[in-house]
Motif scaffolding. Structure first.
Motif, short mmCIF file in Angstrom:
data_model
loop_
_atom_site.label_atom_id
_atom_site.label_comp_id
_atom_site.label_asym_id
_atom_site.label_seq_id
_atom_site.Cartn_x
_atom_site.Cartn_y
_atom_site.Cartn_z
N GLY A 58 0.80 -1.21 0.00
CA GLY A 58 0.00 0.00 0.00
C GLY A 58 0.84 1.26 0.00
N ALA A 59 0.22 2.37 0.39
CA ALA A 59 0.88 3.67 0.42
C ALA A 59 0.81 4.24 1.84
CB ALA A 59 0.23 4.64 -0.56
N ALA A 60 1.88 4.92 2.26
CA ALA A 60 1.95 5.47 3.61
C ALA A 60 2.50 6.88 3.58
CB ALA A 60 2.82 4.58 4.51
N LEU A 61 2.00 7.72 4.51
CA LEU A 61 2.55 9.05 4.73
C LEU A 61 3.66 8.98 5.76
CD1 LEU A 61 -0.50 11.51 4.97
CD2 LEU A 61 1.25 11.45 3.19
N VAL A 62 4.74 9.71 5.50
CA VAL A 62 5.87 9.76 6.43
C VAL A 62 6.16 11.22 6.73
CG1 VAL A 62 8.29 9.18 6.83
CG2 VAL A 62 6.84 7.64 5.49
N HIS A 63 6.14 11.58 8.03
CA HIS A 63 6.50 12.94 8.44
C HIS A 63 8.01 13.06 8.44
CE1 HIS A 63 6.90 16.52 11.02
NE2 HIS A 63 5.72 16.84 10.51
N ILE A 64 8.53 14.03 7.70
CA ILE A 64 9.97 14.12 7.49
C ILE A 64 10.74 14.35 8.78
CG2 ILE A 64 11.80 15.43 6.34
CD1 ILE A 64 10.21 13.68 4.45
N GLU A 65 10.28 15.25 9.62
CA GLU A 65 11.04 15.60 10.83
C GLU A 65 11.02 14.49 11.87
OE1 GLU A 65 12.94 18.17 11.19
OE2 GLU A 65 12.41 19.03 9.25
N SER A 66 9.85 13.90 12.12
CA SER A 66 9.72 12.91 13.19
C SER A 66 9.86 11.47 12.71
CB SER A 66 8.37 13.07 13.88
OG SER A 66 7.30 12.78 12.98
N GLY A 67 9.65 11.24 11.40
CA GLY A 67 9.68 9.87 10.90
C GLY A 67 8.40 9.11 11.17
N ARG A 68 7.40 9.76 11.74
CA ARG A 68 6.13 9.09 12.04
C ARG A 68 5.46 8.67 10.75
NH1 ARG A 68 1.09 11.11 12.39
NH2 ARG A 68 1.91 13.24 12.25
N ARG A 69 4.95 7.43 10.76
CA ARG A 69 4.37 6.85 9.55
C ARG A 69 2.91 6.47 9.77
NH1 ARG A 69 7.60 2.84 9.17
NH2 ARG A 69 6.23 1.15 9.86
N SER A 70 2.06 6.76 8.80
CA SER A 70 0.65 6.38 8.87
C SER A 70 0.20 5.90 7.50
CB SER A 70 -0.21 7.56 9.33
OG SER A 70 -0.09 8.65 8.44
N TRP A 71 -0.49 4.78 7.46
CA TRP A 71 -0.94 4.20 6.20
C TRP A 71 -2.19 4.90 5.72
CZ3 TRP A 71 2.05 0.93 3.57
CH2 TRP A 71 3.08 0.30 4.26
N ILE A 72 -2.22 5.26 4.45
CA ILE A 72 -3.39 5.90 3.85
C ILE A 72 -4.08 4.99 2.86
CG2 ILE A 72 -2.48 8.24 4.16
CD1 ILE A 72 -1.68 8.17 1.18
N CYS A 73 -3.41 3.92 2.48
CA CYS A 73 -3.98 2.98 1.51
C CYS A 73 -3.35 1.61 1.74
CB CYS A 73 -3.71 3.46 0.08
SG CYS A 73 -4.23 2.32 -1.21
N ARG A 74 -4.20 0.60 1.78
CA ARG A 74 -3.73 -0.78 1.92
C ARG A 74 -4.24 -1.59 0.74
NH1 ARG A 74 0.01 -2.75 5.82
NH2 ARG A 74 -0.32 -1.69 7.81
#
Length: 510
Positions: free
Chosen positions: A281-297
């Motif tokens: 799928g596709a995931a968002l990654v926050h550049i500064e923190s590296g936090r990742r959240s999936w937006i599409c599976r």
């Protein structure tokens, strides 16, 4: 010398003015005389003719018509724009160079930008080419006309490979010059480089921190023993040569590692978020923190993706041929992977015909997808989506290519009506090949499995150029961004495109 009068030409033999009756030189005797007179009188026509000698008499005739009739000229019995026709002629006759010593270092990803360089004389701006290879090599090279000392790095010289019957002086004016790779400007990644991205609103002359380039997004594909990774390469400080291996390694930070294959990535306009396409799928990654959240599976790999201009919508091109539109603004109930489920239809397909020769059977397939999907904007390509390229000037349009060679132009607002434009002639069966769109968004180019490079007009769909000058697939394309103000860029130089393949690095000047 008689004075020029608008709408009239002067006949020296008859010593009088005659009105211009025909817009096309050669369509009447008077118009022919007008063209001859115009060719002799304005000195700027001779200058243009000398500069465009390699383009043939067609350009010269067009220039004569423009001088007589303005920017709207006649071609093939219809009115066309002079500038568009001239650009098409340029695109149909490119100059192409091959760089020695670049084998397998630029067959996966390319970016060409303008950055600050720390020199003994102070900080100056220079053109920098970032390149990634399928062998895991990431390197940085300076594009220059003067070069740096050879004993402090590697010089790669360009060799003109197409066409060969051109004046050396003309070719040198359009050449980007040598590439200089300083000591310590090469780093070996853990696996193949899959993507290099700079935020889309990057401008080298920006003074505020939000709109100037601060970093490059670099992703690796992953291997059998480890997944792919997302890196941030710090570009906020001037590059300093002579630092050895620390020149690049000290600028790389791994911000996220994923237990999946990372096929592609894109950075939003602000550069503070990235979206990555993986085999799940596709995931968002926050550049500064590296936090990742999936937006599409999805069980189908996301091979290509693009942010839209707002940064809230992501186009995802899947291995099964679907192009889906995903909203990245997650609702509270969608957090913790509780994404809504969807059944997405695939188009009718033709099963193999029976030996009796009866008609082929049509069936309909569905696949499951999770995420905030816009059903009305779902598109299906004939095979796996190889590349998506959103246009900036026309923000509702995007180009899409699939691995069977299909290339199309779509409008977000009219996806249910099908493609806006079709582009024929590409050759492909299974290779992931990038589309390169020129900065003016008049043309785009792509390589094929037949080792040919092709150039199309985005607006008309016409193929303007097709030629084979290498023995590998031209798989990666990028145009320079924001380099017009760099210190070594000549005022009359039109930046061309960089082309990467396993055979090496090429420069294409349209």
């Amino acid at each position: 010398m008689p004075q020029d009068l608008p709408g009239f030409y002067f006949d020296a033999e008859k010593n009088r003015y005659f009105p211009i009756k025909s817009p096309i030189p050669g369509s009447s005797r008077n118009a022919c005389s007008a063209s001859t007179s115009a060719q002799k009188a304005p000195p700027k026509l001779n200058q243009v003719k000398h500069a465009e000698r390699g383009k043939g008499s067609k350009v010269v005739k067009m220039l004569h018509v423009r001088e007589l009739c303005g920017n709207s000229i006649s071609s093939n019995k219809r009115k066309v724009n002079f500038q568009e026709q001239y650009q098409k002629i340029r695109a149909s006759k490119p100059l192409i160079w091959k760089y020695e010593g670049t084998r397998r270092i630029a067959d996966a990803a390319l970016e060409h930008i303008c950055l600050d360089i720390q020199t003994p004389d102070g900080i100056t701006k220079s053109e920098i080419l970032l390149a990634g290879g399928l062998n895991g090599t990431f390197c940085l090279s300076e594009v220059g006309y003067g070069g740096r000392p050879a004993n402090n790095g590697v010089q790669c010289m360009p060799d003109l490979v197409h066409p060969l019957n051109i004046e050396k002086q003309t070719a040198s004016l359009k050449s980007p010059g040598l590439l200089w790779r300083p000591m310590g400007a090469v780093i070996e990644m853990l696996s193949s480089v899959s993507c290099i991205k700079i935020s889309r609103n990057y401008h080298p002359q920006a003074t505020d921190i939000e709109s100037s380039v601060r970093h490059a997004l670099v992703t690796t594909l992953g291997s059998e023993t480890s997944g792919g990774s997302v890196y941030m390469m710090n570009l906020s400080e001037p590059l300093e040569y002579g630092l050895g291996i620390a020149m690049l390694s000290g600028r790389f930070d791994e911000i996220s590692r994923i237990k999946s294959t990372v096929w592609t990535a894109d950075s939003n306009s602000d550069g503070n978020q990235a979206v990555i396409g993986t085999n799940i799928g596709a995931a968002l990654v926050h550049i500064e923190s590296g936090r990742r959240s999936w937006i599409c599976r999805s069980k189908s790999d996301v091979l290509s993706l693009q942010f839209d201009c707002s940064g809230n919508i992501v186009l995802c091109g899947l291995r099964n041929g679907a192009i889906v539109t995903v909203d990245t603004r997650q609702k509270p109930e969608h957090l913790h992977d509780r994404l809504p489920r969807h059944q997405i239809p695939l188009p009718f397909f033709k099963a193999s015909a029976s030996s009796s020769g009866r008609g082929q059977k049509h069936e309909k397939q569905w696949f499951e997808l999770r995420g905030d999907i816009h059903h009305s904007q779902t598109i299906s390509m004939p095979s796996s989506v190889s590349c998506l390229a959103a246009l900036r000037q026309y923000d509702q349009y995007f180009l899409a290519s699939s691995m069977d060679g299909t290339m199309r132009l779509y409008d977000h607002r009219l996806t249910q009506r099908g493609a806006v434009q079709f582009y024929d002639g590409n050759v492909n069966s299974h290779t992931r090949v990038q589309i390169g769109v020129d900065p003016s968004e008049r043309f785009f180019m792509s390589g094929g499995e037949d080792f040919c490079l092709r150039v199309w007009s985005i607006k008309s769909g016409e193929m303007l150029y097709e030629n084979k000058f290498m023995n590998s697939v031209p798989s990666v394309v990028c145009w320079p961004r924001g380099v017009q103000d760099c210190n070594r860029r000549p005022a009359n130089h039109f930046p061309g495109a960089w082309l990467g393949s396993q055979e090496g690095l090429f420069y294409v000047n349209l």
